[in-house]
Design a protein around this motif. Structure first.
Motif, PDB file in Angstrom:
ATOM      1  N   LEU A 166       0.821  -1.217   0.000  1.00 20.35           N
ATOM      2  CA  LEU A 166       0.000   0.000   0.000  1.00 20.35           C
ATOM      3  C   LEU A 166       0.852   1.264   0.000  1.00 20.35           C
ATOM      4  N   GLY A 167       2.141   1.111   0.300  1.00 24.82           N
ATOM      5  CA  GLY A 167       3.036   2.260   0.318  1.00 24.82           C
ATOM      6  C   GLY A 167       3.053   3.018   1.629  1.00 24.82           C
ATOM      7  N   LEU A 168       2.470   2.424   2.685  1.00 23.24           N
ATOM      8  CA  LEU A 168       2.417   3.106   3.981  1.00 23.24           C
ATOM      9  C   LEU A 168       3.698   2.940   4.780  1.00 23.24           C
ATOM     10  N   ILE A 169       4.353   1.794   4.601  1.00 21.84           N
ATOM     11  CA  ILE A 169       5.587   1.522   5.337  1.00 21.84           C
ATOM     12  C   ILE A 169       6.675   1.134   4.352  1.00 21.84           C
ATOM     13  N   GLU A 170       7.903   1.119   4.865  1.00 22.30           N
ATOM     14  CA  GLU A 170       9.029   0.650   4.062  1.00 22.30           C
ATOM     15  C   GLU A 170       9.892  -0.229   4.943  1.00 22.30           C
ATOM     16  N   SER A 171      10.653  -1.105   4.306  1.00 20.71           N
ATOM     17  CA  SER A 171      11.521  -2.006   5.056  1.00 20.71           C
ATOM     18  C   SER A 171      12.966  -1.793   4.644  1.00 20.71           C
ATOM     19  N   TYR A 172      13.846  -2.199   5.548  1.00 18.43           N
ATOM     20  CA  TYR A 172      15.280  -2.145   5.262  1.00 18.43           C
ATOM     21  C   TYR A 172      15.968  -3.169   6.156  1.00 18.43           C
ATOM     22  N   TRP A 173      17.140  -3.595   5.753  1.00 14.28           N
ATOM     23  CA  TRP A 173      17.910  -4.568   6.507  1.00 14.28           C
ATOM     24  C   TRP A 173      18.952  -3.848   7.363  1.00 14.28           C
ATOM     25  N   ALA A 174      19.118  -4.321   8.611  1.00 11.31           N
ATOM     26  CA  ALA A 174      20.111  -3.731   9.510  1.00 11.31           C
ATOM     27  C   ALA A 174      20.493  -4.741  10.585  1.00 11.31           C
ATOM     28  N   THR A 175      21.626  -4.507  11.207  1.00 11.50           N
ATOM     29  CA  THR A 175      22.049  -5.337  12.334  1.00 11.50           C
ATOM     30  C   THR A 175      21.747  -4.583  13.621  1.00 11.50           C
ATOM     31  N   SER A 176      21.638  -5.335  14.705  1.00  8.63           N
ATOM     32  CA  SER A 176      21.355  -4.723  16.005  1.00  8.63           C
ATOM     33  C   SER A 176      22.138  -5.457  17.078  1.00  8.63           C
ATOM     34  N   SER A 177      22.988  -4.755  17.792  1.00 10.01           N
ATOM     35  CA  SER A 177      23.739  -5.294  18.922  1.00 10.01           C
ATOM     36  C   SER A 177      24.416  -6.629  18.607  1.00 10.01           C
ATOM     37  N   GLY A 178      25.055  -6.729  17.463  1.00  5.78           N
ATOM     38  CA  GLY A 178      25.799  -7.927  17.113  1.00  5.78           C
ATOM     39  C   GLY A 178      24.960  -9.080  16.605  1.00  5.78           C
ATOM     40  N   TYR A 179      23.648  -8.906  16.531  1.00  5.87           N
ATOM     41  CA  TYR A 179      22.780  -9.952  16.004  1.00  5.87           C
ATOM     42  C   TYR A 179      22.865  -9.942  14.482  1.00  5.87           C
ATOM     43  N   PRO A 180      22.448 -11.036  13.852  1.00  5.27           N
ATOM     44  CA  PRO A 180      22.460 -11.066  12.390  1.00  5.27           C
ATOM     45  C   PRO A 180      21.502 -10.013  11.805  1.00  5.27           C
ATOM     46  N   MET A 181      21.618  -9.804  10.513  1.00  2.00           N
ATOM     47  CA  MET A 181      20.761  -8.835   9.819  1.00  2.00           C
ATOM     48  C   MET A 181      19.285  -9.200  10.020  1.00  2.00           C
ATOM     49  N   LYS A 182      18.482  -8.172  10.257  1.00  5.84           N
ATOM     50  CA  LYS A 182      17.037  -8.340  10.394  1.00  5.84           C
ATOM     51  C   LYS A 182      16.359  -7.283   9.542  1.00  5.84           C
ATOM     52  N   LYS A 183      15.178  -7.615   9.099  1.00  6.49           N
ATOM     53  CA  LYS A 183      14.395  -6.678   8.301  1.00  6.49           C
ATOM     54  C   LYS A 183      13.579  -5.809   9.256  1.00  6.49           C
ATOM     55  N   TYR A 184      13.780  -4.509   9.159  1.00 10.74           N
ATOM     56  CA  TYR A 184      13.068  -3.546   9.987  1.00 10.74           C
ATOM     57  C   TYR A 184      12.026  -2.822   9.143  1.00 10.74           C
ATOM     58  N   TYR A 185      11.006  -2.338   9.836  1.00 16.95           N
ATOM     59  CA  TYR A 185       9.909  -1.631   9.168  1.00 16.95           C
ATOM     60  C   TYR A 185       9.731  -0.274   9.825  1.00 16.95           C
ATOM     61  N   ARG A 186       9.419   0.716   8.988  1.00 14.76           N
ATOM     62  CA  ARG A 186       9.152   2.067   9.489  1.00 14.76           C
ATOM     63  C   ARG A 186       8.077   2.703   8.607  1.00 14.76           C
ATOM     64  N   ILE A 187       7.439   3.699   9.195  1.00  7.84           N
ATOM     65  CA  ILE A 187       6.437   4.474   8.455  1.00  7.84           C
ATOM     66  C   ILE A 187       7.180   5.340   7.456  1.00  7.84           C
ATOM     67  N   LYS A 188       6.693   5.397   6.232  1.00  7.72           N
ATOM     68  CA  LYS A 188       7.277   6.318   5.260  1.00  7.72           C
ATOM     69  C   LYS A 188       6.976   7.742   5.727  1.00  7.72           C
ATOM     70  N   ALA A 189       7.975   8.580   5.700  1.00  3.79           N
ATOM     71  CA  ALA A 189       7.852   9.944   6.228  1.00  3.79           C
ATOM     72  C   ALA A 189       6.643  10.686   5.655  1.00  3.79           C
ATOM     73  N   GLU A 190       6.402  10.502   4.367  1.00  5.24           N
ATOM     74  CA  GLU A 190       5.288  11.228   3.745  1.00  5.24           C
ATOM     75  C   GLU A 190       3.918  10.724   4.198  1.00  5.24           C
ATOM     76  N   ASN A 191       3.882   9.640   4.959  1.00  2.81           N
ATOM     77  CA  ASN A 191       2.603   9.077   5.410  1.00  2.81           C
ATOM     78  C   ASN A 191       2.309   9.319   6.889  1.00  2.81           C
ATOM     79  N   GLU A 192       3.152  10.066   7.574  1.00  2.00           N
ATOM     80  CA  GLU A 192       2.961  10.306   9.015  1.00  2.00           C
ATOM     81  C   GLU A 192       1.562  10.859   9.321  1.00  2.00           C
ATOM     82  N   GLU A 193       1.157  11.896   8.615  1.00  2.00           N
ATOM     83  CA  GLU A 193      -0.149  12.510   8.879  1.00  2.00           C
ATOM     84  C   GLU A 193      -1.292  11.562   8.514  1.00  2.00           C
TER      85      GLU A 193
END
Length: 118
Positions: free
Chosen positions: A67-94
């Protein structure tokens, strides 16, 4: 179909529809966040009453991303393997705030109707 199956089907359909809203709200409030933590947050916030499967969470995330409301990206956290994270697209905050606000109003109306039904 027996009574229990009918009840479970209606409640499952209701939850599946609400998961988009719940997941959006969690990402909005706690994001960026990965799928496993979204699932755990739903269990925690519902007092253990909602326990969505991983497939339910990831299917919901895919739908919200499509739907284009969120986006995903891969990142590591505290030495853990890569995980897919999700965030609200900035233009969809309102838009997300509007959706959550309207859903809260509709929830109050539904609550009022269901409580007044004999």
């Amino acid at each position: 179909m027996d009574r229990e199956k009918i009840k479970q089907r209606i409640l499952r359909d209701l939850r599946l529809g609400l998961y988009k809203l719940i997941v959006l709200s969690i990402i909005h409030k706690y994001g960026p966040i990965h799928g496993y933590n979204i699932r755990k947050k739903i269990e925690e916030l519902s007092g253990g009453l909602l326990k969505p499967s991983e497939s339910t969470i990831y299917d919901t995330l895919k739908k919200l991303e499509k739907l284009g409301l969120i986006e995903s990206y891969w990142a590591t956290s505290s030495g853990y393997p890569m995980k897919k994270y999700y965030r609200i697209k900035a233009e969809n905050e309102e838009l997300i705030k509007e959706i959550i606000g309207e859903a809260l109003n509709e929830g109050e109306i539904i609550n009022r109707i269901l409580r007044d039904t004999p």
